[in-house]
Design an enzyme around this catalytic site. Structure first.
Site, PDB file in Angstrom:
ATOM      1  N   VAL A  66       0.815  -1.220   0.000  1.00 24.12           N
ATOM      2  CA  VAL A  66       0.000   0.000   0.000  1.00 24.12           C
ATOM      3  C   VAL A  66       0.846   1.267   0.000  1.00 24.12           C
ATOM      4  O   VAL A  66       0.333   2.356  -0.293  1.00 24.12           O
ATOM      5  CB  VAL A  66      -0.962   0.017   1.201  1.00 24.12           C
ATOM      6  CG1 VAL A  66      -1.931  -1.145   1.132  1.00 24.12           C
ATOM      7  CG2 VAL A  66      -0.201   0.015   2.525  1.00 24.12           C
ATOM      8  N   TYR A 179       7.359   6.041  14.422  1.00 24.33           N
ATOM      9  CA  TYR A 179       6.033   5.408  14.464  1.00 24.33           C
ATOM     10  C   TYR A 179       5.013   6.380  15.057  1.00 24.33           C
ATOM     11  O   TYR A 179       3.926   6.567  14.510  1.00 24.33           O
ATOM     12  CB  TYR A 179       6.103   4.133  15.291  1.00 24.33           C
ATOM     13  CG  TYR A 179       4.790   3.399  15.430  1.00 24.33           C
ATOM     14  CD1 TYR A 179       4.291   2.626  14.386  1.00 24.33           C
ATOM     15  CD2 TYR A 179       4.054   3.472  16.604  1.00 24.33           C
ATOM     16  CE1 TYR A 179       3.090   1.946  14.504  1.00 24.33           C
ATOM     17  CE2 TYR A 179       2.852   2.801  16.741  1.00 24.33           C
ATOM     18  CZ  TYR A 179       2.377   2.039  15.693  1.00 24.33           C
ATOM     19  OH  TYR A 179       1.184   1.369  15.823  1.00 24.33           O
ATOM     20  N   LYS A 183       1.687   7.975  13.133  1.00 25.80           N
ATOM     21  CA  LYS A 183       0.336   7.735  13.625  1.00 25.80           C
ATOM     22  C   LYS A 183      -0.348   9.027  14.068  1.00 25.80           C
ATOM     23  O   LYS A 183      -1.575   9.146  13.975  1.00 25.80           O
ATOM     24  CB  LYS A 183       0.379   6.728  14.770  1.00 25.80           C
ATOM     25  CG  LYS A 183       0.716   5.309  14.318  1.00 25.80           C
ATOM     26  CD  LYS A 183      -0.323   4.766  13.357  1.00 25.80           C
ATOM     27  CE  LYS A 183      -0.121   3.301  13.039  1.00 25.80           C
ATOM     28  NZ  LYS A 183      -1.179   2.746  12.169  1.00 25.80           N
TER      29      LYS A 183
END
Length: 267
Positions: A66, A179, A183
């Site tokens: 993706v 990370y 997010k």
């Protein structure tokens, strides 16, 4: 009434697979996207089959990354490999051509490493998968009519985008700088897109999981983590799936951000 269709990125394992199983149990047709074809085949074989009286189109999967722009431009509509819920293969159709009722952006990667020690390629890979790929995929599906504006004559169609973010988007985490940043970007994307799409009837929501029993916590000190969590345990993927199904079904749920973390966000 037509069978509702859910597309789940990162649907071959963990939270994504738990979501697929719950939606299949609730008579949704599932399309799963992941990079691992073997894992996808296994995942599809575990989904409850659809009643053939209501749908001639089975659960299926699409193999791809993706985070790769070419995947969204070419592979989504070009692939022909379909695995049905009774594990027979066919080459009769293309990868994706049906309307999507629910898009669950669940694909994600992490790296437990100090920021100054993480390499440029790994840094970019995390951002590309967790944020850039999520935005590219959502944009592609909206632009090309897979997710349509709600029509007054179809009260059963309440299209929704549900983004999977993380408690680390709200609280800093040691060894999780990139990370956390990716997010946090998903949360910003969710809120801004909810404003842009509201009048079209396309709903946009997010789930903020805490520590969940998946591969992502394999290298963590789980007993130590559990002592920090008010409920004194790690969450289960099925508990996240319950919240996703709620957001899919509740037609007034728009710009909802649901924390499911055992109370850790209150600390």
């Amino acid at each position: 009434m037509s069978v509702r269709h859910v597309l789940i990125t990162g649907g071959s394992r963990g939270i994504g697979l738990a979501i697929a199983r719950l939606f299949a149990q609730n008579s949704y047709r599932c399309t799963l996207i992941s990079r691992n074809e073997h894992a996808l085949k296994t995942a599809i074989s575990t989904l409850p089959p659809l009643d053939p009286k209501h749908s001639s189109i089975p659960h299926k999967y699409i193999v791809g990354d993706v985070s790769d722009p070419a995947f969204w431009m070419h592979s989504v509509v070009g692939q022909k490999l379909i695995l049905t819920s009774n594990t027979t293969e066919t080459h009769a159709g293309h990868g994706l051509k049906e309307r999507i009722d629910v898009l669950v952006n669940c694909a994600g990667v992490t790296e437990n490493k100090l920021f100054l020690r993480i390499g440029r390629d790994k840094l970019q890979g995390i951002v590309n998968t967790n944020l850039t790929g999520l935005m590219m995929g959502t944009q592609y599906l909206l632009r090309n009519g897979y997710i349509k504006s709600k029509k007054d004559d179809d009260e059963n169609y309440s299209p929704v985008v549900i983004n999977m973010t993380s408690l680390l988007a709200l609280q800093g985490g040691f060894g999780a700088v990139v990370y956390s940043a990716s997010k946090a970007g998903v949360l910003g994307f969710t809120r801004a897109l909810a404003v842009e799409l509201g009048r079209s009837g396309v709903r946009v929501n997010a789930i903020v999981p805490g520590y969940i029993e998946t591969d992502m916590i394999a290298d963590l000190d789980v007993p130590r983590l559990e002592k920090r969590i008010p409920l004194q345990r790690i969450g289960k993927p099925e508990e996240i799936a319950d919240a996703v199904l709620f957001l899919a079904k509740n037609q007034y749920a728009h710009n909802c951000v649901i924390n499911i973390d055992g109370g850790l966000s209150a600390m």
